[in-house]
Design an enzyme around this catalytic site. Structure first.
Site, PDB file in Angstrom:
ATOM      1  N   HIS A 312     -36.116  23.806 -15.783  1.00  0.00           N
ATOM      2  CA  HIS A 312     -36.930  24.830 -16.587  1.00  0.00           C
ATOM      3  C   HIS A 312     -38.022  25.404 -15.431  1.00  0.00           C
ATOM      4  O   HIS A 312     -38.333  24.944 -14.413  1.00  0.00           O
ATOM      5  CB  HIS A 312     -37.913  24.261 -17.560  1.00  0.00           C
ATOM      6  N   TYR A 465     -39.523  19.976 -12.930  1.00  0.00           N
ATOM      7  CA  TYR A 465     -38.962  18.655 -12.774  1.00  0.00           C
ATOM      8  C   TYR A 465     -38.143  18.127 -13.952  1.00  0.00           C
ATOM      9  O   TYR A 465     -37.901  16.888 -14.309  1.00  0.00           O
ATOM     10  CB  TYR A 465     -40.180  17.690 -12.756  1.00  0.00           C
ATOM     11  N   HIS A 466     -37.125  19.038 -14.413  1.00  0.00           N
ATOM     12  CA  HIS A 466     -36.376  18.731 -15.541  1.00  0.00           C
ATOM     13  C   HIS A 466     -34.902  18.732 -14.901  1.00  0.00           C
ATOM     14  O   HIS A 466     -34.494  20.048 -14.863  1.00  0.00           O
ATOM     15  CB  HIS A 466     -36.436  19.249 -16.758  1.00  0.00           C
ATOM     16  N   HIS A 467     -34.069  17.778 -14.536  1.00  0.00           N
ATOM     17  CA  HIS A 467     -32.652  17.805 -13.873  1.00  0.00           C
ATOM     18  C   HIS A 467     -31.601  17.889 -15.081  1.00  0.00           C
ATOM     19  O   HIS A 467     -31.409  16.925 -15.566  1.00  0.00           O
ATOM     20  CB  HIS A 467     -32.251  16.826 -13.185  1.00  0.00           C
TER      21      HIS A 467
END
Lengths: 539, 180
Positions: A312, A465-467
């Protein structure tokens, strides 16, 4: 306390790679019935060390990766995309995984998020609907412990109350409320994975204010909750076990080969395997497990392992008011607006707005920098703290062929394995969406009478920090890596529980959806294991 | 504003609390300069008196009760041997400079001279570093140690207008309340 015995369990039914929330929830769900082993590359952190880690979060000497002992050799990585990706700032390796440092916001994806292609005209549809996941969302909310309220008119339908009441709005929220009312923007509460009251033998939040990257009390959920519970049911947790490769035949995984700190390689066999090591390490492990049967990487007949990496994007704006705004008392959010989320279409993606409770500098962190002390320092702190205000936001990024996780053949980790290369690229739709979010954020701040002092827009946005996206879920084996039950198309005994299976990302923090998908997958894994002649259940 | 021993106990949470058996953080264990024989380092009371003298420089003048606050704070901090070694060594170095440059121990220098001493060692121009140069270690173990104790406490926060600063478990009421 972790045992120093890191040898394999001979009679394991299920081997889970990764002790983050996905692996922990599945381990807990199945540990009573089956012999479960969880392997994690990182250590088990002592609860008693959390206050020390909090100090690291505050003191300027320690950067974010140092808070949870990131190891530069073990965690080496590359970033060859047009957009730099600061991987070790975005993850924690260890028992509990990245929930140890997460913000703890837990929203359900909207119905349209499951049908982006059909409803918004871009990206693939998920192979499941919101209704398929709905009961598992409720299950996940109970397991994690979510504080929330039913005051969000834009949220998808739900059948149950949140496990705990929502945190009450902040004083800062009350300042925003007037401006938002004038602009006809609806504010509402935030579902938080932190305890507004005692829950599940964990204390209520006591307001340390360092939620991200460390909650000293455990009031913020992290996956050690379910790891501990799984262990109490008989699961074996092996920390500092770096899985090197997965031994396999054409149809199934035979063993996870892992290295321990003493330099010894072990083979953990099991009837079934769940890969739950996140959107970067999961595809990396599959790529490292290439073989004559799978020359492009294990479970990669589609060629899509590692492809479509998404995060994101951050959109934000802030400034100062000529009145006190009472920031930095707590480290979490109490109000958001999802009003614009479902206006998403081909041109503009979904996004959400967050009303910050920690805009501007933290005085204690500010005090530890600068060239002053005494009265001069106090005067500076008083000038810099007190009047800040900010509206933040998350924006969807679409999957793109030029955004992927691969292996860097020129760089190796502490065991000589090629490191992950996060080749991150972002498209124009996401950038337009950031602009749209910025417009609204500026409108709100101007209505408040704020002097706008910063904007995180298309030119200076960053990851949140969303993989996601690197082992896509689908029904067509040529177009996806796992099926709707998260089982790999290629292998009969392998599941992937991670945001790596998301076909699209929506614009909500992904962990609740990871948890719901994991609990759903646990049902399928359970059914599979129950049919195995060697399983503990069969005994 | 008067600081108390009780404020010091509360401030300890922000720096990792009191010494705890078995708590070992690899990076923290590497803190502190090497090569300094333990026996040459100043004893606790000497360290406390020197730190009080420095606190009188780095704390704002409207704060009182510095001595009991700093002494209580250090009572626990000096139990953390890994960290205490760095504090003691830094204080010893500062005392050495005080003797050489100003002819007496820190505690016998005027407030103005103590401040001059801190500036002479460049503690104001460097970033903190637990194993860095003398100035960086002075910043880490002496100046910032004291500033963290103050500004992560309720009393220190109130000086700035924030009664629940980061690192202080002040509950979930104050964030809802407007300015006093």
């Amino acid at each position: 306390m972790s045992s120093t015995d890191r040898t394999p369990v001979e009679t394991a039914d299920l081997c889970i790679v990764g002790a983050g929330p996905a692996g922990a929830l599945i381990a807990d769900r199945l540990a009573s019935e089956f012999e479960v082993v969880v392997l994690d590359a990182g250590p088990r952190f002592e609860d008693e060390s959390r206050l020390q880690r909090q100090k690291r979060a505050i003191r300027p000497f320690f950067d974010r990766p140092a808070v949870w002992d990131s190891d530069p050799e073990r965690d080496a990585h590359s970033a060859s995309g047009e957009w730099f990706y600061p991987l070790n700032h975005t993850r924690v390796k260890g028992i509990g995984g990245s929930t140890l440092h997460w913000q703890g916001m837990v929203m359900r994806l909207h119905e349209d998020d499951f049908n982006s292609g059909s409803e918004r005209g871009v990206g693939p549809d998920w192979p499941i609907e919101y209704e398929d996941l709905r009961p598992y969302y409720a299950d996940a909310e109970r397991e994690i412990g979510v504080s929330g309220a039913e005051d969000n008119p834009f949220a998808p339908p739900r059948e149950n109350r949140f496990p705990m009441p929502a945190f009450r709005p902040s004083y800062s929220d009350s300042l925003f409320a007037e401006a938002c009312e004038e602009l006809e923007i609806t504010m509402h509460s935030v579902p938080n994975a932190r305890n507004s009251e005692s829950y599940d033998d964990r204390s209520e939040c006591v307001g340390y204010g360092t939620c991200q990257p460390v909650c000293p009390t455990g009031a913020k959920y992290d996956a050690t909750v379910h790891i501990d519970r799984a262990e109490s049911k008989g699961a074996t947790i092996i920390d500092r076990a770096q899985v090197q490769r997965l031994e396999h035949t054409a149809d199934e995984i035979r063993a996870a080969v892992y290295a321990t700190p003493d330099g010894i390689e072990h083979r953990q066999t099991a009837d079934a395997f769940v890969l739950a090591c996140g959107g970067v390490e999961t595809p990396r492990l599959l790529l490292l497990s290439e073989s004559p049967e799978y020359p492009d990487g294990l479970a990669n007949s589609s060629g899509l392992v590692g492809q479509y990496f998404m995060d994101h994007l951050f959109a934000g704006a802030g400034g100062v008011l000529d009145e006190r705004t009472r920031q930095n008392h707590v480290g979490f959010f109490t109000s958001e607006s999802h009003q614009f989320y479902d206006e998403a279409d081909e041109e503009i993606g979904p996004f959400k707005l967050e009303f910050s409770n920690y805009a501007g500098p933290s005085p204690v962190e500010l005090a530890l920098t600068g060239d002053d002390w005494g009265d001069d320092l106090l005067e500076r702190l008083r000038a810099d703290y007190g009047n800040h205000i900010a509206v933040r936001g998350l924006v969807e990024q679409l999957p793109r062929e030029d955004s992927y996780v691969g292996l860097d053949p020129d760089r190796t980790d502490n065991h000589g394995n090629p490191v992950p290369d996060v080749h991150w690229n972002v498209g124009d739709r996401a950038l337009r969406t950031i602009e749209r979010a910025n417009e609204i954020q500026h409108d709100i701040l101007e209505e408040l009478g704020a002097e706008i002092t910063w904007t995180a827009g298309p030119e200076n946005t960053g990851p949140t920090y969303h993989h996601m996206g690197t082992t896509r879920m689908g029904t067509d084996p040529a177009e996806s890596v796992v099926d709707p039950a998260l089982q790999t198309h290629d292998l009969d005994n392998c599941w992937i529980a991670s945001s790596s299976v998301f076909p699209t990302g929506g614009a909500f923090n992904p962990t609740l959806t990871i948890a719901a998908l994991s609990l759903r997958a646990a049902d399928t894994v359970e059914g599979f294991l129950a049919k195995q002649p060697s399983s503990k259940l069969a005994d | 504003m008067e600081l108390t021993r009780r404020d010091a106990v509360a401030a300890l949470t922000a720096v990792g609390g009191v010494a705890t058996a078995g708590v070992g953080l690899s990076r923290l264990q590497s803190e502190g300069p090497s090569g300094d024989p333990e026996e040459s380092l100043p004893p606790d009371q000497h360290v406390k008196e020197s730190m009080v003298a420095i606190a009188e420089v780095v704390y704002p003048t409207e704060v009182s009760g510095i001595e009991p606050f700093v002494e209580e704070f250090l009572d626990s901090r000096l139990e953390r041997e890994d960290h205490a070694r760095g504090v003691r060594a830094s204080v010893a170095e500062l005392e050495d400079r005080a003797e050489s440059w100003h002819g007496g121990p820190v505690t016998e220098l005027s407030r103005e001279t103590r401040e001059q001493l801190l500036r002479e060692v460049s503690a104001h121009t460097v970033d903190e570093h637990p194993t860095g140069t003398t100035a960086e270690r002075m910043r880490y173990y002496v100046v910032n140690e004291l500033l963290l104790a103050l500004y992560a406490s309720t009393k220190g926060g109130k000086l700035v207008g924030l009664e629940n600063p980061q690192g202080h478990p002040g509950g979930t009421e104050s964030y809802q309340q407007g300015p006093p």
